[in-house]
Write an enzyme that holds these catalytic residues in place. Structure first.
Site, mmCIF file in Angstrom:
data_model
loop_
_atom_site.group_PDB
_atom_site.id
_atom_site.type_symbol
_atom_site.label_atom_id
_atom_site.label_comp_id
_atom_site.label_asym_id
_atom_site.label_seq_id
_atom_site.Cartn_x
_atom_site.Cartn_y
_atom_site.Cartn_z
ATOM 1 N N THR A 184 0.826 -1.213 0.000
ATOM 2 C CA THR A 184 0.000 0.000 0.000
ATOM 3 C C THR A 184 0.857 1.259 0.000
ATOM 4 O OG1 THR A 184 -1.782 -1.125 1.161
ATOM 5 C CG2 THR A 184 -1.752 1.263 1.309
ATOM 6 N N SER A 225 -6.320 -0.182 -2.595
ATOM 7 C CA SER A 225 -7.045 -1.262 -3.267
ATOM 8 C C SER A 225 -6.640 -1.410 -4.729
ATOM 9 C CB SER A 225 -8.558 -1.022 -3.165
ATOM 10 O OG SER A 225 -8.993 -1.103 -1.821
ATOM 11 N N GLY A 269 2.711 -2.621 8.617
ATOM 12 C CA GLY A 269 2.995 -2.859 10.027
ATOM 13 C C GLY A 269 4.406 -3.388 10.212
ATOM 14 N N GLN A 324 -33.038 -6.702 24.231
ATOM 15 C CA GLN A 324 -31.629 -7.074 24.382
ATOM 16 C C GLN A 324 -31.337 -8.366 23.620
ATOM 17 O OE1 GLN A 324 -29.653 -5.011 25.915
ATOM 18 N NE2 GLN A 324 -27.865 -6.046 26.760
ATOM 19 N N ARG A 330 -30.961 -8.058 19.812
ATOM 20 C CA ARG A 330 -29.720 -7.419 19.362
ATOM 21 C C ARG A 330 -28.509 -8.298 19.642
ATOM 22 N NH1 ARG A 330 -29.877 -2.210 22.824
ATOM 23 N NH2 ARG A 330 -27.965 -1.646 21.699
ATOM 24 N N GLY A 366 -23.693 2.333 29.649
ATOM 25 C CA GLY A 366 -22.616 3.302 29.862
ATOM 26 C C GLY A 366 -21.296 2.662 30.221
ATOM 27 N N THR A 377 -10.705 -2.344 5.872
ATOM 28 C CA THR A 377 -10.019 -1.734 4.730
ATOM 29 C C THR A 377 -8.712 -2.415 4.346
ATOM 30 O OG1 THR A 377 -9.241 -0.072 6.344
ATOM 31 C CG2 THR A 377 -11.008 0.579 4.867
ATOM 32 N N GLU A 392 -6.221 -5.506 3.148
ATOM 33 C CA GLU A 392 -6.399 -6.627 2.206
ATOM 34 C C GLU A 392 -7.592 -6.399 1.287
ATOM 35 O OE1 GLU A 392 -4.366 -9.371 1.533
ATOM 36 O OE2 GLU A 392 -3.142 -7.978 2.649
ATOM 37 N N ASP A 424 -10.433 -2.888 0.356
ATOM 38 C CA ASP A 424 -11.585 -2.181 0.914
ATOM 39 C C ASP A 424 -12.837 -3.027 0.703
ATOM 40 O OD1 ASP A 424 -12.969 0.568 1.660
ATOM 41 O OD2 ASP A 424 -14.024 -0.255 -0.076
#
Length: 664
Positions: free
Chosen positions: A138, A144, A177, A330, A333, A401, A422, A424, A426
Site C-alpha cells: 500500500t 485497493s 505494520g 436485548q 440485538r 454506559g 479496509t 487486504e 476495501d
C-alpha cells in the site's frame, strides 16, 4: 468478593455439553488442547500483563510491545513450541506487533512467490528472526488499486541490479505494520521497468536497515506514520512510511517464482502458473474470516456475561430487578451476534478446506475453481469484517454506559479490529469484485458449463426465478430446505435483475458504475447465502455431545431468520415470500431467542477465553463486575493524588475569583 461465581445459576440452566461445544468451536480436540494450553501459559505469565496498556504514552506503549514480543520469542524457543503452538501463543498475547506481519505476510510472500533458491536463502533467516520482515504494498496514494502503485523497479543491465525508486510523494509506502521502527527487510511491490517498458507489479526483497546498527540504509527514508484511532489498541504497532531514492538491489532479489528477469534484461515466464500467486491471497483472506469470528465472539462474550449480571427495572415487592438479558430488545440485538460468531467460525473452517483444495488443484494445473475461490474469499472477507466491526460496537452499546469504559475491553477491541474493513482490500471494492464474478456467471448460464461450488445454485436459475415460498406456519421456517431455497431465490433474482439492467447500457463499464450500489447488494445476498449454507452443512456432520447439535440448530435458525427479517425488503421485492410469511419468520425467530436464553452463558463459555485474553471487567468469568470496576477506578494515574496537578495554577484561582492575576 473474589472466588465467587456470580454466573453459577446461569450455568446450571445449560442444556448441552459445554466441554464438547468447546471442541466444536475449536475445530478439533487437538486444536482445543493446544489453544487451552497456550492461553493458560500466557494468562499465568505476569510479563504479558495488559490491563495498563491504555494508560501508557506512545513511546512507552511501543517499547512495552517490543519487550513482550521478544519475551514471547524467547519462551517459544525455550519450550521448543511447534509452529502451531507458537502461533497460538502470539495470538493470546493479544497485542498487535511487528511479528504479526513478519509471520503473517513477509514469510508467506516468500514461500508463495519466491523460487526454491530464494526460499533456501531467505526463509531460514526469517524463521530464526535473524531478519525481520514487513509487507510493503500500500502507498500513500493507492491501496485497493494495486495496479496503480507508483513505486518503480528499473533494471540496470550494466550492473545487474534493480533500482527501486519513489518518484512522487504519493508513491511513498504507507501503512505497512512493523515498517516504522523494526523491520530490517521488506517485500516491496513496484512497477517493473525493463528497457523503458512497464511489465506490471512485482515483488522485491529489499533490505531497509543495517543489521549492525539498525540505521536506514542509504537512499531509504523510513518512519512511523503516527498515532492511530483509540488508546493502546493498534498503536502498539509501528505502521510505517517508506521512500526510496534510487536504491539498488541485486537482480536475484526480485521474487521470481512466476516471472523471471534474465541477466540481459528479458522477462521470462516460468513453468509455475501465474495463478499460483492467488493461493497466498486465498490463504490470507481465510485467516481474516477466522479472525472475524474470534473478534466478534470476544465482544459477544463480554456483552452476554454482563447482560446476565446487570439488572435494571422490573422489581416488585422489593425483589431483584430484571436481568437485562431477559428483555426481548436485548435478546434481539445480542443473540444474532452470538449466532453470527458461530456462523463465521464454521464458514472459516470451510475456507480453510477450500484453501487446501485450491492449492492442490493449482499445483496440478487445475484452475477451474480459482475464480470462484477468489470471489468467495473476497466476499466473505468483506461480509465478516463489516459485520464484526459493527457487532463489536453494538456489543459496547449492549453494555450501556459501562461499555464505554476502557476497562470493559470493548473500546480497545473495536479500535484494534476496525482496520480489517479496509486492509487486504476495501470491503466495498471487494464486494464489487464479487459482483463482477456473479454477472459473468449469469452471462454464461446456458453455455453448457454448469456453475460449481458456491454458485452451483445458479444452475437451477429457471426454477429459482419461478418458485414461491411454501411456508404456512411459523414452525415451517425450521426446515433447512425452506430457508436455503429462500436465500438461493433471493440471491439468484437479485443477480439476474442486475444483469438485466446492465444489458441496457451500451457501455458495460458505465453501467457497472451506475448500478454499483445494486451490485453490492446482490453480492452481499450471495455471500450471506454461502454462510447460511455452510452452517447447515456443519449440522450434517457427526457432532458428539449431549444437546450440542440441538443448540447449533437453534443458533443456525437465529442466524438465518435474523438475516431474513433484517433484509425482508429483498425477499419481498423479489416476490419469493409474502408479507405474511415474513411475519411468520419473525414469530419463529422470537421463539428461538427463548431457546437460546437458558444456554447463553454456556454458549460464550464454549469460546474458552481466559479473563486475561478477554481483557474485560464486564466479561470476567465469575461475573464479579462491580467490585472490580470500583477497584480499577482507583488504579487510574489521576487518582495517585487527592489534589490534582494544576489545582494551584488553575482551579484555585477560578474558585477564589482571582483569574485576572492568574497565569493561564
Amino acid at each position: 468478593m473474589e472466588g465467587v461465581d456470580y454466573l453459577a445459576d446461569e450455568r446450571k440452566k445449560t442444556e448441552f455439553d459445554v466441554e464438547e461445544m468447546k471442541i466444536v468451536w475449536a475445530g478439533s480436540r487437538h486444536t482445543f488442547e493446544v489453544s487451552d494450553r497456550m492461553a493458560k501459559l500466557v494468562a499465568n505469565d505476569p510479563v504479558f500483563r495488559k490491563d495498563d496498556r491504555v494508560m501508557l504514552a506512545r513511546k512507552d506503549l511501543f517499547k512495552n510491545t517490543l519487550r513482550k514480543a521478544t519475551y514471547a520469542w524467547k519462551r517459544i524457543n525455550e519450550l521448543r513450541l511447534s509452529e502451531e503452538e507458537a502461533s497460538k501463543l502470539r495470538s493470546f498475547v493479544d497485542e498487535p506487533a511487528f511479528t504479526d506481519l513478519h509471520w503473517g505476510m513477509f514469510v508467506p510472500a516468500i514461500k508463495g512467490q519466491g523460487t526454491d533458491e530464494q526460499q533456501k536463502k531467505w526463509l531460514p533467516l526469517a524463521y530464526k528472526m535473524q531478519i525481520i520482515g514487513c509487507y510493503a504494498q500500500t502507498e500513500l496514494g493507492h491501496g485497493s488499486n494495486v495496479q496503480g502503485l507508483e513505486t518503480t523497479a528499473t533494471f540496470d543491465p550494466q550492473t545487474d541490479e534493480f533500482v527501486i525508486h519513489s518518484p512522487t510523494l504519493t508513491s511513498s509506502k504507507w501503512w505497512p505494520g512493523g515498517l516504522g521502527k523494526v523491520s530490517t527487510h521488506g517485500v516491496v511491490y513496484a512497477r517493473l521497468i525493463l528497457d523503458g517498458q512497464e511489465h506490471g507489479i512485482h515483488g522485491f526483497i529489499v533490505q531497509l536497515r543495517s543489521l549492525e546498527d539498525h540505521r536506514p540504509l542509504p537512499g531509504i527514508t523510513v518512519a512511523d506514520i503516527g498515532m492511530k484511532f483509540g488508546s493502546g489498541a493498534y498503536n502498539t504497532m509501528d505502521n510505517g512510511l517508506l521512500r526510496f531514492d534510487h536504491v539498488r538491489i541485486p537482480r536475484d532479489q526480485m521474487l521470481m517464482r512466476v516471472s523471471q528477469v534474465t541477466r540481459d534484461g528479458k522477462i521470462v515466464q516460468s513453468d509455475v502458473p501465474r495463478q499460483l500467486v492467488y493461493g497466498t491471497m486465498v490463504y490470507v483472506r481465510q485467516t481474516i474470516v477466522q479472525d472475524a469470528s474470534i473478534a466478534l465472539s470476544r465482544a459477544v462474550c463480554i456483552a452476554t456475561r454482563y447482560s446476565a449480571v446487570r439488572r435494571q427495572f422490573g422489581s416488585s415487592n422489593g425483589g431483584p430487578e430484571t436481568q437485562v438479558i431477559d428483555y426481548k430488545t436485548q435478546q434481539s440485538r445480542l443473540f444474532p451476534l452470538l449466532a453470527s460468531a458461530y456462523a463465521f467460525r464454521f464458514v472459516g473452517e470451510w475456507l480453510k478446506w477450500l484453501y487446501t483444495d485450491v492449492t492442490q488443484r493449482l499445483q496440478a494445473n487445475d484452475f477451474s475453481t480459482l475464480p470462484e475461490a477468489h470471489a468467495c474469499t473476497a466476499g466473505l472477507k468483506s461480509l465478516t469484517t463489516s459485520v464484526t466491526a459493527d457487532g463489536i460496537e453494538e456489543s459496547r452499546k449492549l453494555c450501556g454506559g459501562h461499555g464505554y469504559l476502557a476497562s470493559s475491553g470493548l473500546p480497545e477491541l473495536f479500535a484494534v479490529y476496525v482496520p480489517a474493513c479496509t486492509y487486504e482490500g476495501d470491503n466495498t471494492v471487494l464486494m464489487l469484485q464479487v459482483a463482477r464474478f456473479l454477472m459473468k456467471t449469469v452471462s454464461q448460464l446456458g453455455s453448457g458449463k454448469p456453475p460449481v461450488g458456491t454458485i452451483s445454485y445458479m444452475g437451477r436459475i429457471e426454477q429459482l426465478m419461478q418458485c414461491r415460498c411454501a411456508v404456512k406456519k411459523a414452525g415451517d421456517w425450521l426446515n433447512p430446505n425452506a430457508v436455503l431455497e429462500a436465500f438461493e431465490a433471493r440471491a439468484a433474482r437479485m443477480s439476474v435483475s442486475c444483469a438485466q439492467k446492465l444489458s441496457k447500457f451500451s457501455n458495460p463499464e458505465e453501467g457497472f458504475a451506475e448500478l454499483s450500489a445494486d451490485l453490492v447488494e446482490a453480492a452481499v445476498a450471495h455471500c450471506q447465502l454461502i454462510v447460511v449454507s455452510k452452517f447447515f452443512e456443519k449440522l450434517q456432520q457427526d457432532i458428539p455431545g449431549k444437546g450440542v447439535k440441538r443448540q447449533l440448530e437453534v443458533l443456525c435458525g437465529v442466524y438465518s431468520l435474523h438475516l431474513l427479517h433484517k433484509h425482508q425488503g429483498d425477499f419481498l421485492a423479489t416476490s419469493y415470500i409474502t408479507p405474511k410469511q415474513a411475519s411468520l419468520a419473525n414469530d419463529q425467530l422470537r421463539e428461538l431467542y427463548s431457546q437460546v436464553r437458558p444456554n447463553a452463558i454456556a454458549l460464550v463459555d464454549a469460546f474458552n477465553y481466559t479473563d486475561h485474553y478477554l481483557g474485560s471487567i464486564l466479561g470476567c468469568y465469575d461475573g464479579n463486575v462491580y467490585p472490580k470496576l470500583y477497584e480499577a477506578a482507583w488504579r487510574d494515574p489521576l487518582n495517585d493524588s487527592v489534589i490534582p496537578d494544576g489545582y494551584e495554577q488553575y482551579i484555585r484561582p477560578l474558585l477564589k475569583q482571582q483569574l485576572r492575576v492568574a497565569k493561564l
